[in-house]
Enzyme design. Structure first.
Site, mmCIF file in Angstrom:
data_model
loop_
_atom_site.group_PDB
_atom_site.id
_atom_site.type_symbol
_atom_site.label_atom_id
_atom_site.label_comp_id
_atom_site.label_asym_id
_atom_site.label_seq_id
_atom_site.Cartn_x
_atom_site.Cartn_y
_atom_site.Cartn_z
ATOM 1 N N ASP A 166 49.148 44.135 42.251
ATOM 2 C CA ASP A 166 49.435 45.257 41.345
ATOM 3 C C ASP A 166 50.940 45.478 41.205
ATOM 4 O O ASP A 166 51.421 46.598 41.320
ATOM 5 C CB ASP A 166 48.739 46.533 41.859
ATOM 6 C CG ASP A 166 47.242 46.346 42.013
ATOM 7 O OD1 ASP A 166 46.830 45.588 42.897
ATOM 8 O OD2 ASP A 166 46.489 46.929 41.225
ATOM 9 N N ASP A 195 46.357 42.165 38.732
ATOM 10 C CA ASP A 195 47.178 43.129 37.998
ATOM 11 C C ASP A 195 48.642 42.689 38.058
ATOM 12 O O ASP A 195 49.385 43.043 38.977
ATOM 13 C CB ASP A 195 46.998 44.571 38.499
ATOM 14 C CG ASP A 195 45.699 45.187 37.997
ATOM 15 O OD1 ASP A 195 44.963 44.507 37.259
ATOM 16 O OD2 ASP A 195 45.438 46.357 38.332
ATOM 17 N N TYR A 198 51.165 44.630 33.726
ATOM 18 C CA TYR A 198 50.897 45.960 33.158
ATOM 19 C C TYR A 198 51.404 46.076 31.721
ATOM 20 O O TYR A 198 51.699 47.165 31.242
ATOM 21 C CB TYR A 198 51.446 47.085 34.037
ATOM 22 C CG TYR A 198 50.653 47.247 35.317
ATOM 23 C CD1 TYR A 198 50.764 46.324 36.346
ATOM 24 C CD2 TYR A 198 49.750 48.304 35.477
ATOM 25 C CE1 TYR A 198 50.006 46.436 37.498
ATOM 26 C CE2 TYR A 198 48.995 48.421 36.631
ATOM 27 C CZ TYR A 198 49.122 47.482 37.638
ATOM 28 O OH TYR A 198 48.373 47.586 38.767
ATOM 29 N N ASN A 232 41.990 44.112 36.383
ATOM 30 C CA ASN A 232 41.611 44.798 35.143
ATOM 31 C C ASN A 232 42.744 44.823 34.119
ATOM 32 O O ASN A 232 42.493 44.853 32.918
ATOM 33 C CB ASN A 232 41.115 46.217 35.435
ATOM 34 C CG ASN A 232 42.082 47.037 36.257
ATOM 35 O OD1 ASN A 232 42.513 46.591 37.326
ATOM 36 N ND2 ASN A 232 42.457 48.198 35.787
ATOM 37 N N HIS A 233 44.000 44.791 34.590
ATOM 38 C CA HIS A 233 45.112 44.787 33.631
ATOM 39 C C HIS A 233 45.331 43.422 32.986
ATOM 40 O O HIS A 233 46.243 43.251 32.181
ATOM 41 C CB HIS A 233 46.397 45.296 34.290
ATOM 42 C CG HIS A 233 46.369 46.768 34.531
ATOM 43 N ND1 HIS A 233 46.662 47.695 33.543
ATOM 44 C CD2 HIS A 233 46.031 47.489 35.624
ATOM 45 C CE1 HIS A 233 46.529 48.921 34.042
ATOM 46 N NE2 HIS A 233 46.152 48.824 35.293
ATOM 47 N N HIS A 317 40.026 41.464 43.073
ATOM 48 C CA HIS A 317 40.897 42.572 42.687
ATOM 49 C C HIS A 317 40.387 43.925 43.190
ATOM 50 O O HIS A 317 41.114 44.683 43.798
ATOM 51 C CB HIS A 317 41.095 42.589 41.171
ATOM 52 C CG HIS A 317 42.082 43.640 40.755
ATOM 53 N ND1 HIS A 317 43.392 43.622 41.188
ATOM 54 C CD2 HIS A 317 41.949 44.751 39.992
ATOM 55 C CE1 HIS A 317 44.030 44.674 40.690
ATOM 56 N NE2 HIS A 317 43.174 45.383 39.980
ATOM 57 N N HIS A 326 40.877 57.504 44.295
ATOM 58 C CA HIS A 326 41.067 56.769 43.052
ATOM 59 C C HIS A 326 40.338 55.430 43.125
ATOM 60 O O HIS A 326 40.452 54.715 44.120
ATOM 61 C CB HIS A 326 42.566 56.554 42.831
ATOM 62 C CG HIS A 326 42.914 56.346 41.394
ATOM 63 N ND1 HIS A 326 42.659 57.293 40.422
ATOM 64 C CD2 HIS A 326 43.469 55.297 40.756
ATOM 65 C CE1 HIS A 326 43.056 56.833 39.260
ATOM 66 N NE2 HIS A 326 43.557 55.615 39.428
ATOM 67 N N HIS A 327 39.590 55.099 42.115
ATOM 68 C CA HIS A 327 38.780 53.869 42.060
ATOM 69 C C HIS A 327 37.672 53.828 43.118
ATOM 70 O O HIS A 327 37.180 52.754 43.465
ATOM 71 C CB HIS A 327 39.648 52.604 42.233
ATOM 72 C CG HIS A 327 40.670 52.422 41.168
ATOM 73 N ND1 HIS A 327 40.388 52.543 39.837
ATOM 74 C CD2 HIS A 327 41.990 52.087 41.240
ATOM 75 C CE1 HIS A 327 41.486 52.306 39.139
ATOM 76 N NE2 HIS A 327 42.474 52.027 39.960
ATOM 77 N N HIS A 354 44.133 46.675 43.327
ATOM 78 C CA HIS A 354 43.555 47.709 42.470
ATOM 79 C C HIS A 354 43.915 49.133 42.886
ATOM 80 O O HIS A 354 44.382 49.925 42.080
ATOM 81 C CB HIS A 354 42.030 47.523 42.409
ATOM 82 C CG HIS A 354 41.382 48.202 41.242
ATOM 83 N ND1 HIS A 354 41.916 48.202 39.971
ATOM 84 C CD2 HIS A 354 40.198 48.896 41.155
ATOM 85 C CE1 HIS A 354 41.102 48.859 39.165
ATOM 86 N NE2 HIS A 354 40.065 49.298 39.842
ATOM 87 N N HIS A 356 46.339 51.573 44.512
ATOM 88 C CA HIS A 356 47.789 51.459 44.695
ATOM 89 C C HIS A 356 48.224 52.094 46.007
ATOM 90 O O HIS A 356 48.856 53.158 46.049
ATOM 91 C CB HIS A 356 48.519 52.059 43.499
ATOM 92 C CG HIS A 356 48.157 51.367 42.226
ATOM 93 N ND1 HIS A 356 48.314 51.927 40.995
ATOM 94 C CD2 HIS A 356 47.626 50.132 42.010
ATOM 95 C CE1 HIS A 356 47.887 51.070 40.077
ATOM 96 N NE2 HIS A 356 47.465 49.987 40.674
HETATM 97 FE FE LIG Z 1 43.669 47.270 38.992
#
Ligand SMILES: [Fe+2]
Ligand SMILES: *[C@@H]1O[C@H](CO)[C@@H](O)[C@H](O)[C@H]1NC(C)=O
Ligand SMILES: *[C@@H]1O[C@H](CO)[C@@H](O)[C@H](O)[C@H]1NC(C)=O
Ligand SMILES: *[C@@H]1O[C@H](CO)[C@@H](O)[C@H](O)[C@H]1NC(C)=O
Ligand SMILES: *[C@@H]1O[C@H](CO)[C@@H](O)[C@H](O)[C@H]1NC(C)=O
Length: 465
Positions: A166, A195, A198, A232-233, A317, A326-327, A354, A356
């Site tokens: 990331d 990731d 970005y 995902n990015h 990821h 988060h997530h 994923h 952070h």
């Molecule tokens: Fe991600």
């Protein structure tokens, strides 16, 4: 420069405290708190984005492993103005013989963006454990780099991997790369957990930010392979603007040696490198039963020869275990499908991004649950991997700090700081993992763990070398 600006610039250095709060369950939640959770992208005129001089000079040079065993390298670069020479000139250090390999060129369009000329060239049959120099481009824009091939796979071959995820292209991203470069434990290849640029955070997924990212990371990835995992990015799926091919920019820019492991997609594959067997999975491709990825993965595990490659490492990821809010539970469906395989085949460690932040799990599993028996709490399991979340490269979305409370028993250590990891394989039984936060000196470890190989720890009686 105003006082506020100075404070803003150096706020990341103002560490508030270093006390650990021990949760009732036994895991550690670090209270190492820094003031700037959010980080801004480096401006376009930053030094790290500078263009190499000269008309049509090759830029964004990057390498990755190009075969199954480590004797192949894929060299990639982009020329902005026109198609350049597709050849790579290379030679071993201590050799007078220069060889040439030829590659190919691709381009792609994304909405109203047209890519430069993306060159990919695979060099095979290199000698193990050898330093090679290579040149891309010709005439007055020729650029020279080097890499070192890994030793031949074997049970007691030491090798050192860096771990980054990331990353993005903020000032913090630059600190992460700098800390990795200056870490006295020299990483020889990076396991990248997804990731990348970005670019999709910009309007219309501004693909010029893929180019700036390529120039930013060149200073490392032109000299040592980064082993790619898609996040995902990388999806870049925006039907509203006519972009309906998932992973289009990523798959044009970054190749993987997937065919060598009989995979049918660049998004999941495996490689051997020194004493490690590395399986890369795609969190954003179908992985349920009967899907191509499931079929490949479940056939893959029985193939691993733990004498040749004792260390079995899985990259993905989205983490299967993460106690950050988060997530939360995004990796749960893949866990349900794949966790029993990881345990059965004694995977040593699973690295994910994923989220952070940083987190390390205990050796636990949660594979007994069958919907009606109520056994849904992870239990200690000596055959289970350690799960490490290392999505703390420093992208513009900033750190995630909200954690589930109390800290679950499966979570051994968690901290919301930017940083990188080092997985340092010593021999077939021992590897040392260290996590380095960006605020510390280059040698300081924020967290660390000795790994005892899952396969060899139970076979020590047979072990004599
Ligand atoms: Fe991600
Ligand atoms: C990025 O880091 C490098 C190495 O520390 C440094 O030379 C460069 O000035 C930094 N660039 C920015 C924009 O922070
Ligand atoms: C693409 O479209 C956007 C929005 O209309 C515009 O700002 C940008 O300059 C365009 N880029 C190119 C390369 O035409
Ligand atoms: C596993 O690897 C070792 C070391 O390379 C080799 O001697 C052995 O024959 C391999 N085993 C199998 C089943 O292929
Ligand atoms: C493997 O490495 C560990 C850690 O460096 C060391 O303590 C151990 O003695 C080594 N094993 C052998 C057989 O050399």
């Amino acid at each position: 420069m105003g006082v506020e600006l100075i404070i803003a610039r150096y706020a990341h250095l103002l560490v508030v405290s270093l006390i650990f709060i021990r949760s009732c369950e036994g895991g550690l939640t670090s209270s190492y708190v820094r003031k700037n959770g959010l980080s801004s992208d480096m401006p376009l005129d930053s030094d790290v984005f500078r263009l190499p001089p000269g008309y049509n000079a090759p830029q964004q040079v990057h390498i990755t492993q190009g075969d199954r065993e480590g004797r192949g390298v894929i060299v990639s670069w982009i020329t902005p103005d026109e198609e350049g020479s597709t050849s790579v000139l290379y030679w071993a250090e201590n050799s007078q013989i220069k060889k040439t390999e030829w590659g190919s060129v691709v381009r792609y369009k994304y909405y109203n963006y047209s890519s430069g000329y993306i060159h990919h060239c695979t060099i095979n049959n290199l000698e193990y454990d050898t330093k090679y120099y290579y040149v891309v481009g010709s005439g007055n824009v020729a650029r020279e780099f080097w890499f070192v091939t890994p030793p031949q796979p074997g049970p007691d071959v030491p090798y050192t991997f860096g771990l980054i995820g990331d990353l993005g292209q903020t000032f913090d991203s630059n600190r992460t790369v700098t800390h990795y470069e200056l870490n006295p434990v020299k990483g020889q290849a990076i396991l990248y957990v997804g990731d990348l640029s970005y670019a999709d955070s910009y309007p219309l997924h501004d693909n010029t930010r893929w180019d700036t990212w390529g120039r930013f990371v060149e200073r490392n990835v032109a000299y040592q392979p980064w082993i790619w995992t898609a996040g995902n990015h990388e999806i870049d799926f925006v039907p509203e603007i006519g972009e309906t091919i998932p992973f289009k920019p990523f798959m044009h820019r970054f190749l993987t040696p997937y065919k060598a492991s009989k995979s049918t997609s660049p998004l999941w594959y495996s490689i051997k490198r020194a004493s490690a067997y590395i399986i890369v999975l795609s969190s954003y491709s179908a992985y349920g039963k009967y899907t191509p990825q499931y079929k490949w993965f479940t056939n893959e595990l029985p193939k691993v020869n733990r004498t040749e490659t004792p260390w079995l490492i899985v990259l993905m990821h989205s983490p299967m275990y993460s106690s950050y809010i988060h997530h939360y539970m995004e990796g749960e469906t893949m866990r349900v499908m794949y966790e029993e395989w990881l345990v059965q085949y004694k995977v040593d460690v699973v690295f994910a991004g994923h989220v952070h932040a940083y987190e390390r799990s205990e050796r636990i599993s949660n594979i007994e649950y069958n919907v009606v028996n109520g056994l849904c709490t992870p239990i200690n399991d000596e055959s289970a991997p350690v799960y490490i979340t290392i999505g703390d490269g420093g992208n513009q979305e900033g750190l995630v700090t909200d954690m589930t409370q109390p800290q679950p028993r499966y979570s051994a250590y968690r901290e919301a700081s930017f940083g990188h990891g080092i997985f340092d394989i010593k021999n077939r039984t021992h590897a040392y993992f260290g996590w380095h936060r960006n605020q510390d000196g280059f040698a300081v470890e924020g967290d660390s763990l000795w790994f005892l190989n899952r396969y060899w720890k139970t076979k020590e009686e047979k072990y004599s070398v």
